[in-house]
Design an enzyme around this catalytic site. Structure first.
Site, PDB file in Angstrom:
ATOM      1  N   HIS A   1       0.806  -1.225   0.000  1.00  0.00           N
ATOM      2  CA  HIS A   1       0.000   0.000   0.000  1.00  0.00           C
ATOM      3  C   HIS A   1       0.837   1.273   0.000  1.00  0.00           C
ATOM      4  CE1 HIS A   1      -3.107  -2.820   1.059  1.00  0.00           C
ATOM      5  NE2 HIS A   1      -4.014  -1.878   0.890  1.00  0.00           N
TER       6      HIS A   1
ATOM      7  N   TYR B   1      -3.127   5.401  -0.086  1.00  0.00           N
ATOM      8  CA  TYR B   1      -3.600   5.646  -1.461  1.00  0.00           C
ATOM      9  C   TYR B   1      -3.469   7.126  -1.854  1.00  0.00           C
ATOM     10  CZ  TYR B   1      -5.916   1.121  -0.673  1.00  0.00           C
ATOM     11  OH  TYR B   1      -6.207  -0.180  -0.366  1.00  0.00           O
TER      12      TYR B   1
END
Ligand code: ZN
Length: 495
Positions: A106, A175
């Site tokens: 991530h 993100y």
């Protein structure tokens, strides 16, 4: 000229310094610019992964230990530089895992180049950790392994060789997505924590040197009918026409205990950067943060029912009307556009029963002519290529692939910002089933941008030496995985 001594290079790596690459003459050209991509080195959800600025394409991606690396390609001189280790990730492991389920993935970087040519990279987190304090917009990751969102800026303009940390973004973010406006305004969107968190943006009017506090856009909260399930979201932000930003997103009912892969429905809304207000597609004002109830009522593109659907990208045509795609089960892309009065489709880009593994981005040439640059896979065959429509998305024609291989698929990011036809998107390809290093490819209309093999191909060899794992034998992967204890941590199971 950089130093070519391999011992120096290994030492540099061990010390966490810059990886120097020998500029070798008389070396055959290869399709990739480096082989030190790692795990899932780039994807569409952390974007842009690259930007073209004054003749050079700058690229950021996840390398060994989930650290952020940067490369640059000068188009006129046909010269690559990097990889340079820009920032170390708190989430990385040593030695590098050989099973991708042991890699968080991530913390891969988003990047941009500001008006003055400074290169920005934001990377390194999957929600932060409770040790970083209270998260006002959601839940931090359950363990200290959630990393810390970090903003790096190059010390000099148009120069990837040295970096400094600018401490001005929330450590809980994951993100990261940069949207840069024509006036230089920068919006950094991200999810403010692990999946039970709001999506927010921070705005900068001084080229990212300072950011205003986060503003919540999409709200996470317990469902009224079942408080053990939380409304959660996966969202994709990009520049719209003029001074607007588009948001296309999907819903994730986050169950407890245990995060699930449930993802449904497709939504759209738009920000007016004049006053940072948000409207739905019909121009109706939205109250922020948008909740599940108001999203369903005002921003729904389509309800997918029991079908799973994941985020894709969104691009606008000359009229400002959005064109979106979402990824359904088995990685099949479905497309829809706003005609000015209705959403079309959604239409499958692949024929029924075809292959899967589709992901990528699209170029909207007019309201009816759209080109998608997509990965796809069929069995163990992977491809990257164009799928075109000239009838507004009712039918799609597959073009001969730009890349094709047997023995694995490709990873792909969103389009390079301000791209030139020579280098439009970054693609990653596995090298061997025995480790997770990836060849990184800058792909354009005529295929990959080449690089001398001696510059591009010696990283994995060196890293394997450092890891002292050597070339792995058949069965080693299984043994090592069991030794390490392959128990997945809950927060690692996201997308
Ligand atoms: Zn969840």
């Amino acid at each position: 000229m950089q130093i070519s001594n391999p011992t120096r290079r290994l030492a540099e790596f061990l010390l966490g310094g810059v990886v120097l690459v020998n500029h070798a003459a008389f070396s055959a050209n290869v399709d990739y610019f480096t082989d030190n991509g790692f795990g899932n080195p780039s994807s569409t959800l952390q974007h842009p992964t690259g930007e073209f600025y004054k003749g050079t394409t700058y690229l950021a991606y996840q390398g060994p230990h989930e650290d952020s690396y940067v490369c640059a390609y000068n188009h006129a001189r046909r010269e690559w530089s990097g990889p340079v280790l820009a920032g170390v990730s708190l989430m990385g492991k040593t030695p590098d895992p050989i099973d991708n389920s042991d890699v968080d993935n991530h913390g891969k970087p988003a990047m941009m180049v500001d008006r003055k040519g400074f290169i920005h990279v934001v990377y390194g987190a999957h929600g932060g950790s409770p040790l970083l304090g209270r998260n006002p917009f959601g839940a931090p990751a359950g363990t200290p392994r959630g990393g810390k969102l970090t903003h790096l800026v190059s010390k000099n303009p148009e120069d990837i060789s040295s970096w400094e940390v600018v401490d001005n973004v929330s450590p809980f973010g994951t993100y990261p997505q940069f949207v840069q406006m024509d006036d230089g305004g920068v919006y950094l969107f991200y999810r403010h924590g692990s999946h039970r968190s709001d999506w927010v943006f921070q705005k900068s009017t001084d080229d990212g040197r300072t950011f205003a506090p986060p503003v919540s856009v999409l709200k996470h909260k317990a469902q009224p009918t079942d408080v053990t399930v939380h409304d959660a979201w996966y969202a994709w932000f990009a520049k719209g026409r003029g001074d607007t930003i588009t948001a296309s997103y999907i819903y994730h009912p986050c169950a407890n205990p245990g995060h699930t892969k449930d993802r449904h429905n497709a939504y759209f809304m738009r920000m007016d950067c004049g006053d940072d207000s948000w409207d739905n597609i019909a121009g109706e004002r939205l109250t922020l943060p948008v909740t599940k109830e108001s999203a369903d009522q005002k921003t729904l593109i389509f309800n997918t029912g029991a079908e799973r659907c994941n985020h894709g990208t969104c691009r606008v045509d000359r009229e400002g009307n959005p064109h979106v795609f979402f990824r359904y089960d088995k990685g099949q892309v479905r497309y829809s556009r706003w005609t000015g009065s209705v959403w079309t489709g959604p239409t499958a880009v692949l024929p029924e029963g075809g292959s899967g593994g589709q992901d990528g981005d699209m170029i909207v040439e007019s309201s009816t002519t759209v080109r998608m640059l997509l990965t796809s896979s069929n069995g163990d065959k992977g491809e990257v290529g164009w799928w075109n429509t000239t009838d507004g998305g009712q039918t799609w024609a597959k073009q001969p692939p730009l890349l094709s291989r047997v023995g694995g698929g490709y990873g792909i990011g969103a389009l390079v910002e301000n791209f030139t036809p020579e280098g439009m998107v970054v693609v990653s390809a596995s090298i061997s089933s025995q480790h997770l290093y990836r060849q990184m490819i800058l792909l354009g209309t005529d295929g990959p941008v080449k690089r001398p093999e001696a510059e591009a191909a010696n990283i994995v060899k060196d890293l394997l030496k450092i890891m002292k794992t050597g070339p792995l034998k058949s069965g080693d992967k299984q043994v090592l995985a069991v030794k390490k204890g392959k128990k997945k941590e809950k927060y690692m199971e996201e997308e």
